[in-house]
Design a protein around this motif. Structure first.
Motif, PDB file in Angstrom:
ATOM      1  N   ASP A  79       0.807  -1.228   0.000  1.00  0.00           N
ATOM      2  CA  ASP A  79       0.000   0.000   0.000  1.00  0.00           C
ATOM      3  C   ASP A  79       0.839   1.277   0.000  1.00  0.00           C
ATOM      4  OD1 ASP A  79      -2.536  -1.413   0.166  1.00  0.00           O
ATOM      5  OD2 ASP A  79      -2.018  -1.845   2.244  1.00  0.00           O
ATOM      6  N   LYS A  80       1.903   1.257  -0.784  1.00  0.00           N
ATOM      7  CA  LYS A  80       2.833   2.391  -0.818  1.00  0.00           C
ATOM      8  C   LYS A  80       2.161   3.679  -1.267  1.00  0.00           C
ATOM      9  CE  LYS A  80       7.129   3.912  -3.053  1.00  0.00           C
ATOM     10  NZ  LYS A  80       8.246   3.511  -3.944  1.00  0.00           N
ATOM     11  N   ASN A  81       1.212   3.594  -2.176  1.00  0.00           N
ATOM     12  CA  ASN A  81       0.666   4.792  -2.808  1.00  0.00           C
ATOM     13  C   ASN A  81      -0.573   5.362  -2.131  1.00  0.00           C
ATOM     14  OD1 ASN A  81       2.644   4.773  -4.883  1.00  0.00           O
ATOM     15  ND2 ASN A  81       1.522   3.158  -5.941  1.00  0.00           N
ATOM     16  N   LEU A  82      -0.980   4.827  -0.983  1.00  0.00           N
ATOM     17  CA  LEU A  82      -2.100   5.412  -0.257  1.00  0.00           C
ATOM     18  C   LEU A  82      -1.694   6.769   0.323  1.00  0.00           C
ATOM     19  CD1 LEU A  82      -3.795   2.550   1.804  1.00  0.00           C
ATOM     20  CD2 LEU A  82      -4.657   3.703  -0.217  1.00  0.00           C
ATOM     21  N   THR A  83      -2.477   7.792   0.062  1.00  0.00           N
ATOM     22  CA  THR A  83      -2.168   9.133   0.569  1.00  0.00           C
ATOM     23  C   THR A  83      -3.415   9.778   1.164  1.00  0.00           C
ATOM     24  OG1 THR A  83      -2.614  10.131  -1.597  1.00  0.00           O
ATOM     25  CG2 THR A  83      -0.339   9.497  -1.127  1.00  0.00           C
ATOM     26  N   SER A  84      -3.203  10.734   2.049  1.00  0.00           N
ATOM     27  CA  SER A  84      -4.310  11.418   2.717  1.00  0.00           C
ATOM     28  C   SER A  84      -4.905  12.514   1.839  1.00  0.00           C
ATOM     29  CB  SER A  84      -3.825  12.045   4.030  1.00  0.00           C
ATOM     30  OG  SER A  84      -3.479  11.062   4.964  1.00  0.00           O
ATOM     31  N   GLY A  85      -6.209  12.692   1.977  1.00  0.00           N
ATOM     32  CA  GLY A  85      -6.885  13.848   1.414  1.00  0.00           C
ATOM     33  C   GLY A  85      -7.112  14.871   2.521  1.00  0.00           C
ATOM     34  N   ASN A  86      -8.106  15.738   2.305  1.00  0.00           N
ATOM     35  CA  ASN A  86      -8.444  16.740   3.315  1.00  0.00           C
ATOM     36  C   ASN A  86      -9.949  16.711   3.527  1.00  0.00           C
ATOM     37  OD1 ASN A  86      -8.442  18.880   5.080  1.00  0.00           O
ATOM     38  ND2 ASN A  86      -7.841  20.429   3.581  1.00  0.00           N
ATOM     39  N   PRO A  87     -10.447  15.641   4.173  1.00  0.00           N
ATOM     40  CA  PRO A  87     -11.890  15.425   4.258  1.00  0.00           C
ATOM     41  C   PRO A  87     -12.653  16.519   5.003  1.00  0.00           C
ATOM     42  CG  PRO A  87     -10.727  13.954   5.742  1.00  0.00           C
ATOM     43  CD  PRO A  87      -9.692  14.588   4.874  1.00  0.00           C
ATOM     44  N   LEU A  88     -11.992  17.212   5.913  1.00  0.00           N
ATOM     45  CA  LEU A  88     -12.669  18.251   6.699  1.00  0.00           C
ATOM     46  C   LEU A  88     -12.382  19.652   6.175  1.00  0.00           C
ATOM     47  CD1 LEU A  88     -12.105  16.894  10.328  1.00  0.00           C
ATOM     48  CD2 LEU A  88     -13.953  16.392   8.724  1.00  0.00           C
ATOM     49  N   GLY A  89     -11.623  19.752   5.074  1.00  0.00           N
ATOM     50  CA  GLY A  89     -11.286  21.061   4.538  1.00  0.00           C
ATOM     51  C   GLY A  89     -10.456  21.895   5.488  1.00  0.00           C
ATOM     52  N   PHE A  90      -9.544  21.260   6.221  1.00  0.00           N
ATOM     53  CA  PHE A  90      -8.725  21.954   7.209  1.00  0.00           C
ATOM     54  C   PHE A  90      -7.744  22.886   6.487  1.00  0.00           C
ATOM     55  CE2 PHE A  90      -5.863  22.634  10.711  1.00  0.00           C
ATOM     56  CZ  PHE A  90      -6.652  22.482  11.839  1.00  0.00           C
ATOM     57  N   PRO A  91      -7.656  24.144   6.907  1.00  0.00           N
ATOM     58  CA  PRO A  91      -6.793  25.113   6.208  1.00  0.00           C
ATOM     59  C   PRO A  91      -5.335  24.669   6.140  1.00  0.00           C
ATOM     60  CG  PRO A  91      -8.254  26.237   7.755  1.00  0.00           C
ATOM     61  CD  PRO A  91      -8.410  24.776   8.010  1.00  0.00           C
ATOM     62  N   ASP A  92      -4.751  24.744   4.951  1.00  0.00           N
ATOM     63  CA  ASP A  92      -3.322  24.493   4.703  1.00  0.00           C
ATOM     64  C   ASP A  92      -2.901  23.042   4.951  1.00  0.00           C
ATOM     65  OD1 ASP A  92      -2.973  27.247   4.165  1.00  0.00           O
ATOM     66  OD2 ASP A  92      -2.691  27.662   6.301  1.00  0.00           O
TER      67      ASP A  92
END
Length: 286
Positions: A79-92
């Motif tokens: 699972d090397k390519n799993l990356t986080s998004g920004n589900p809560l729209g947290f600034p920056d």
């Protein structure tokens, strides 16, 4: 063997701090975070990040940890390519993630996979405190849960190396949900008759301590690692009591029955290899 390699005493070159600042090229030297002595970086790296003077265990990156434990050429990453998004729209948040990707070379704060330790197969996850302070976001929890599930399907022992500041605040309740997800995965792995080993390194705190870090069949730690849930000041303010100086250290937890052993980094590969061999079918006779 690792034991033989570190059995002989070595000489380490030291340079006074002021002279080092003036005459030594940047990156050549490393200063101990505990005793503040300065050494050649390559010598400390050969010593697995352990200070030759005071024995302080400096944090290792995920790949330094993997290279120190797995037999050469046997590690396979999952699972090397799993990356986080920004589900809560947290600034920056996206910008901070990108900076950590550039700094560490990782897509997230944990590396998982399988390989051989002294010839014994094991699945593995190692957290990297250099990525968002090793905080547990949804992708960290997902990668760990997937690694546990893969280990269960392949009937492999599972080893987790923890290093974390706790839940990742930018992902709110989604981060806290990883505590139950990873704990359930470990329960399924255990019920299938498989081994779980947890090795807590400095620091292991917050929701990570309260979930998968503490659920091993064997719970180990490196010397003087900080291990706890809430911070020292919060506990003192809540209880209105002065805590011992060594509170929340690995040695304190061992003394109070919360760890099975504190293991020096030089001894980890050998001891994990023996432990894995004991738990394969037929034990040491196989």
């Amino acid at each position: 063997m690792l034991k033989d390699f570190f059995g002989k005493k070595k000489r380490y070159a030291t340079i006074p701090s002021e002279q080092a600042k003036q005459d030594v090229p940047e990156g050549l030297m490393r200063k101990c975070q505990s005793c503040h002595k300065i050494y050649y970086r390559k010598e400390v790296n050969k010593n697995l990040g352990v200070c030759p003077n005071c024995d302080y265990h400096h944090p290792l990156t995920a790949w330094e940890r993997i290279d120190s434990l797995f037999d050469e050429g046997t590690f396979v990453e999952w699972d090397k390519n799993l990356t986080s998004g920004n589900p809560l729209g947290f600034p920056d948040y996206e910008e901070k993630l990108e900076k950590d990707k550039q700094k560490t070379g990782l897509n997230e704060g944990v590396v998982s996979g399988k390989g051989l330790i002294n010839g014994q197969g094991a699945a593995f996850s190692v957290m990297d405190a250099g990525f968002r302070m090793g905080s547990m976001g949804s992708v960290v929890g997902e990668k760990i849960a997937r690694a546990i599930e893969n280990a269960r399907k392949e009937s492999l022992p599972y080893i987790i190396f923890t290093a974390s500041g706790g839940a990742r605040m930018q992902e709110g309740v989604l981060s806290l949900m990883q505590m139950s997800k990873t704990s359930i995965a470990l329960k399924r792995h255990s019920e299938a008759g498989n081994l779980i080993v947890s090795v807590m390194t400095h620091p292991t705190t917050g929701g990570v301590t309260a979930s998968f870090a503490s659920l091993g069949d064997y719970n180990f730690a490196e010397p003087k690692a900080l291990i706890g849930f809430a911070g020292r000041r919060i506990i003192e303010q809540t209880t209105r009591e002065k805590l011992p100086d060594d509170f929340q250290t690995a040695e304190f937890l061992l003394h109070h029955g919360q760890l099975d052993q504190v293991i020096h980094r030089h001894d980890l590969k050998e001891k994990l290899g023996i432990l894995l061999k004991l738990h394969v079918k037929g034990g040491m006779n196989s």
